[in-house]
Design a protein around this motif. Structure first.
Motif, PDB file in Angstrom:
ATOM      1  N   ALA A  27       0.808  -1.215   0.000  1.00 29.53           N
ATOM      2  CA  ALA A  27       0.000   0.000   0.000  1.00 29.53           C
ATOM      3  C   ALA A  27       0.843   1.268   0.000  1.00 29.53           C
ATOM      4  O   ALA A  27       0.332   2.344  -0.277  1.00 29.53           O
ATOM      5  N   ASN A  28       2.122   1.155   0.317  1.00 30.30           N
ATOM      6  CA  ASN A  28       2.965   2.340   0.458  1.00 30.30           C
ATOM      7  C   ASN A  28       4.010   2.473  -0.644  1.00 30.30           C
ATOM      8  O   ASN A  28       4.978   3.205  -0.487  1.00 30.30           O
ATOM      9  N   ILE A  29       3.817   1.797  -1.732  1.00 31.37           N
ATOM     10  CA  ILE A  29       4.753   1.885  -2.848  1.00 31.37           C
ATOM     11  C   ILE A  29       4.341   3.058  -3.743  1.00 31.37           C
ATOM     12  O   ILE A  29       3.185   3.129  -4.168  1.00 31.37           O
ATOM     13  N   PRO A  30       5.264   4.008  -3.992  1.00 29.72           N
ATOM     14  CA  PRO A  30       4.911   5.098  -4.908  1.00 29.72           C
ATOM     15  C   PRO A  30       4.386   4.539  -6.228  1.00 29.72           C
ATOM     16  O   PRO A  30       4.886   3.550  -6.751  1.00 29.72           O
ATOM     17  N   GLY A  31       3.355   5.184  -6.754  1.00 27.65           N
ATOM     18  CA  GLY A  31       2.699   4.706  -7.966  1.00 27.65           C
ATOM     19  C   GLY A  31       1.425   3.936  -7.669  1.00 27.65           C
ATOM     20  O   GLY A  31       0.674   3.608  -8.573  1.00 27.65           O
ATOM     21  N   THR A  32       1.169   3.652  -6.404  1.00 22.52           N
ATOM     22  CA  THR A  32      -0.085   3.008  -6.006  1.00 22.52           C
ATOM     23  C   THR A  32      -1.215   4.026  -6.140  1.00 22.52           C
ATOM     24  O   THR A  32      -1.023   5.211  -5.894  1.00 22.52           O
ATOM     25  N   TYR A  33      -2.397   3.558  -6.525  1.00 22.70           N
ATOM     26  CA  TYR A  33      -3.555   4.432  -6.683  1.00 22.70           C
ATOM     27  C   TYR A  33      -4.583   4.148  -5.593  1.00 22.70           C
ATOM     28  O   TYR A  33      -4.854   2.987  -5.280  1.00 22.70           O
ATOM     29  N   TYR A  34      -5.153   5.216  -5.058  1.00 27.61           N
ATOM     30  CA  TYR A  34      -6.245   5.125  -4.087  1.00 27.61           C
ATOM     31  C   TYR A  34      -7.465   5.789  -4.706  1.00 27.61           C
ATOM     32  O   TYR A  34      -7.378   6.906  -5.211  1.00 27.61           O
ATOM     33  N   ILE A  35      -8.579   5.080  -4.676  1.00 24.33           N
ATOM     34  CA  ILE A  35      -9.829   5.637  -5.194  1.00 24.33           C
ATOM     35  C   ILE A  35     -10.799   5.735  -4.018  1.00 24.33           C
ATOM     36  O   ILE A  35     -11.261   4.712  -3.506  1.00 24.33           O
ATOM     37  N   PHE A  36     -11.052   6.961  -3.575  1.00 28.18           N
ATOM     38  CA  PHE A  36     -11.964   7.218  -2.458  1.00 28.18           C
ATOM     39  C   PHE A  36     -13.334   7.575  -3.014  1.00 28.18           C
ATOM     40  O   PHE A  36     -13.456   8.490  -3.825  1.00 28.18           O
TER      41      PHE A  36
ATOM     42  N   ILE B 295     -16.224   3.725   0.469  1.00 23.30           N
ATOM     43  CA  ILE B 295     -15.450   2.649  -0.151  1.00 23.30           C
ATOM     44  C   ILE B 295     -14.120   3.220  -0.632  1.00 23.30           C
ATOM     45  O   ILE B 295     -14.067   4.310  -1.190  1.00 23.30           O
ATOM     46  N   VAL B 296     -13.051   2.464  -0.405  1.00 25.67           N
ATOM     47  CA  VAL B 296     -11.754   2.825  -0.970  1.00 25.67           C
ATOM     48  C   VAL B 296     -11.239   1.607  -1.737  1.00 25.67           C
ATOM     49  O   VAL B 296     -11.338   0.481  -1.268  1.00 25.67           O
ATOM     50  N   ASP B 297     -10.746   1.860  -2.928  1.00 26.38           N
ATOM     51  CA  ASP B 297     -10.104   0.811  -3.701  1.00 26.38           C
ATOM     52  C   ASP B 297      -8.640   1.194  -3.831  1.00 26.38           C
ATOM     53  O   ASP B 297      -8.310   2.374  -3.995  1.00 26.38           O
ATOM     54  N   VAL B 298      -7.784   0.216  -3.743  1.00 25.89           N
ATOM     55  CA  VAL B 298      -6.354   0.443  -3.844  1.00 25.89           C
ATOM     56  C   VAL B 298      -5.838  -0.396  -5.007  1.00 25.89           C
ATOM     57  O   VAL B 298      -6.036  -1.610  -5.040  1.00 25.89           O
TER      58      VAL B 298
ATOM     59  N   TYR C 295     -10.961  -5.831  -0.424  1.00 26.26           N
ATOM     60  CA  TYR C 295     -12.035  -4.994   0.104  1.00 26.26           C
ATOM     61  C   TYR C 295     -11.397  -3.727   0.639  1.00 26.26           C
ATOM     62  O   TYR C 295     -10.183  -3.662   0.832  1.00 26.26           O
ATOM     63  N   GLY C 296     -12.191  -2.710   0.895  1.00 26.29           N
ATOM     64  CA  GLY C 296     -11.642  -1.497   1.488  1.00 26.29           C
ATOM     65  C   GLY C 296     -12.725  -0.514   1.873  1.00 26.29           C
ATOM     66  O   GLY C 296     -13.739  -0.381   1.190  1.00 26.29           O
ATOM     67  N   ASN C 297     -12.520   0.143   3.008  1.00 25.06           N
ATOM     68  CA  ASN C 297     -13.418   1.213   3.411  1.00 25.06           C
ATOM     69  C   ASN C 297     -12.625   2.296   4.138  1.00 25.06           C
ATOM     70  O   ASN C 297     -11.497   2.071   4.574  1.00 25.06           O
ATOM     71  N   TRP C 298     -13.217   3.467   4.228  1.00 25.16           N
ATOM     72  CA  TRP C 298     -12.575   4.605   4.862  1.00 25.16           C
ATOM     73  C   TRP C 298     -13.633   5.468   5.547  1.00 25.16           C
ATOM     74  O   TRP C 298     -14.808   5.419   5.199  1.00 25.16           O
TER      75      TRP C 298
ATOM     76  N   ASP D 143      -9.296   0.806   6.177  1.00 28.71           N
ATOM     77  CA  ASP D 143      -9.225  -0.627   6.419  1.00 28.71           C
ATOM     78  C   ASP D 143      -9.377  -1.304   5.061  1.00 28.71           C
ATOM     79  O   ASP D 143     -10.417  -1.179   4.414  1.00 28.71           O
ATOM     80  N   PHE D 144      -8.319  -1.970   4.601  1.00 25.66           N
ATOM     81  CA  PHE D 144      -8.386  -2.641   3.306  1.00 25.66           C
ATOM     82  C   PHE D 144      -7.417  -3.816   3.298  1.00 25.66           C
ATOM     83  O   PHE D 144      -6.545  -3.938   4.156  1.00 25.66           O
ATOM     84  N   LYS D 145      -7.603  -4.683   2.316  1.00 27.03           N
ATOM     85  CA  LYS D 145      -6.770  -5.869   2.204  1.00 27.03           C
ATOM     86  C   LYS D 145      -6.203  -5.958   0.794  1.00 27.03           C
ATOM     87  O   LYS D 145      -6.934  -5.884  -0.186  1.00 27.03           O
ATOM     88  N   LEU D 146      -4.872  -6.130   0.735  1.00 24.50           N
ATOM     89  CA  LEU D 146      -4.174  -6.335  -0.525  1.00 24.50           C
ATOM     90  C   LEU D 146      -3.540  -7.706  -0.468  1.00 24.50           C
ATOM     91  O   LEU D 146      -2.750  -7.988   0.424  1.00 24.50           O
ATOM     92  N   LYS D 147      -3.926  -8.548  -1.408  1.00 25.43           N
ATOM     93  CA  LYS D 147      -3.501  -9.953  -1.388  1.00 25.43           C
ATOM     94  C   LYS D 147      -3.839 -10.545  -0.021  1.00 25.43           C
ATOM     95  O   LYS D 147      -4.995 -10.619   0.328  1.00 25.43           O
ATOM     96  N   THR D 148      -2.851 -10.925   0.763  1.00 22.59           N
ATOM     97  CA  THR D 148      -3.126 -11.491   2.088  1.00 22.59           C
ATOM     98  C   THR D 148      -2.783 -10.508   3.209  1.00 22.59           C
ATOM     99  O   THR D 148      -2.910 -10.839   4.377  1.00 22.59           O
TER     100      THR D 148
END
Length: 148
Positions: free
Chosen positions: A58-67, A72-75, A88-91, A103-108
């Protein structure tokens, strides 16, 4: 005349309630509308040092966050040369819109944090948080498109 004074007082209270240390000083746009949109993670600082790589997806430059306005937040992030999306993701805001809770989950990997917002304008979002290992993170995002 009383009505105008009450109205002006209400406007001042609403506009100053969500001030952030790094700006903007005043905004007539609610924080929920300022944050809704597509954001690109441009700069990441770990314990005060700018970094370009990290094991935290989640903290790699170039990652996108859609609020989205509905919380709902998508990463979207790069993993093994392919664009991946959050499971999944929410904010939401807390502490008078001074903190961003995600609160979101990327892979595991599950990400949950309460970040202190340093700046929230229509074009920039800066926030900071401490992880479970005592590291201090600062993420600086730029809005690439609005959803509202």
């Amino acid at each position: 005349m009383k009505r105008i004074i009450v109205l002006l007082a209400l406007v001042v209270v609403c506009c100053t309630a969500c001030r952030y240390k790094e700006g903007p000083g005043i905004s007539f746009v609610a924080p929920e509308y300022r944050i809704s949109g597509n954001w690109n993670l441009e700069r990441v600082f770990l314990n005060g040092t700018q970094i370009t790589e990290t094991e935290y997806l989640a903290n790699i430059p170039g990652t996108y966050y859609i609020f989205e306005l509905d919380g709902i937040v998508d990463v979207l992030y790069w993993y093994e040369n392919a664009m991946q999306s959050a499971v999944y993701g929410n904010w939401h805001f807390q502490n008078n819109c001074k903190q961003l809770v995600m609160d979101f989950k990327l892979k595991t990997q599950r990400f949950y944090y309460e970040a202190d917002i340093k700046k929230l304008s229509k074009k920039e979002l800066f926030y900071e948080y401490d992880d479970n290992y005592g590291n201090h993170w600062r993420l600086e995002l730029a809005c690439i498109s609005r959803t509202n």
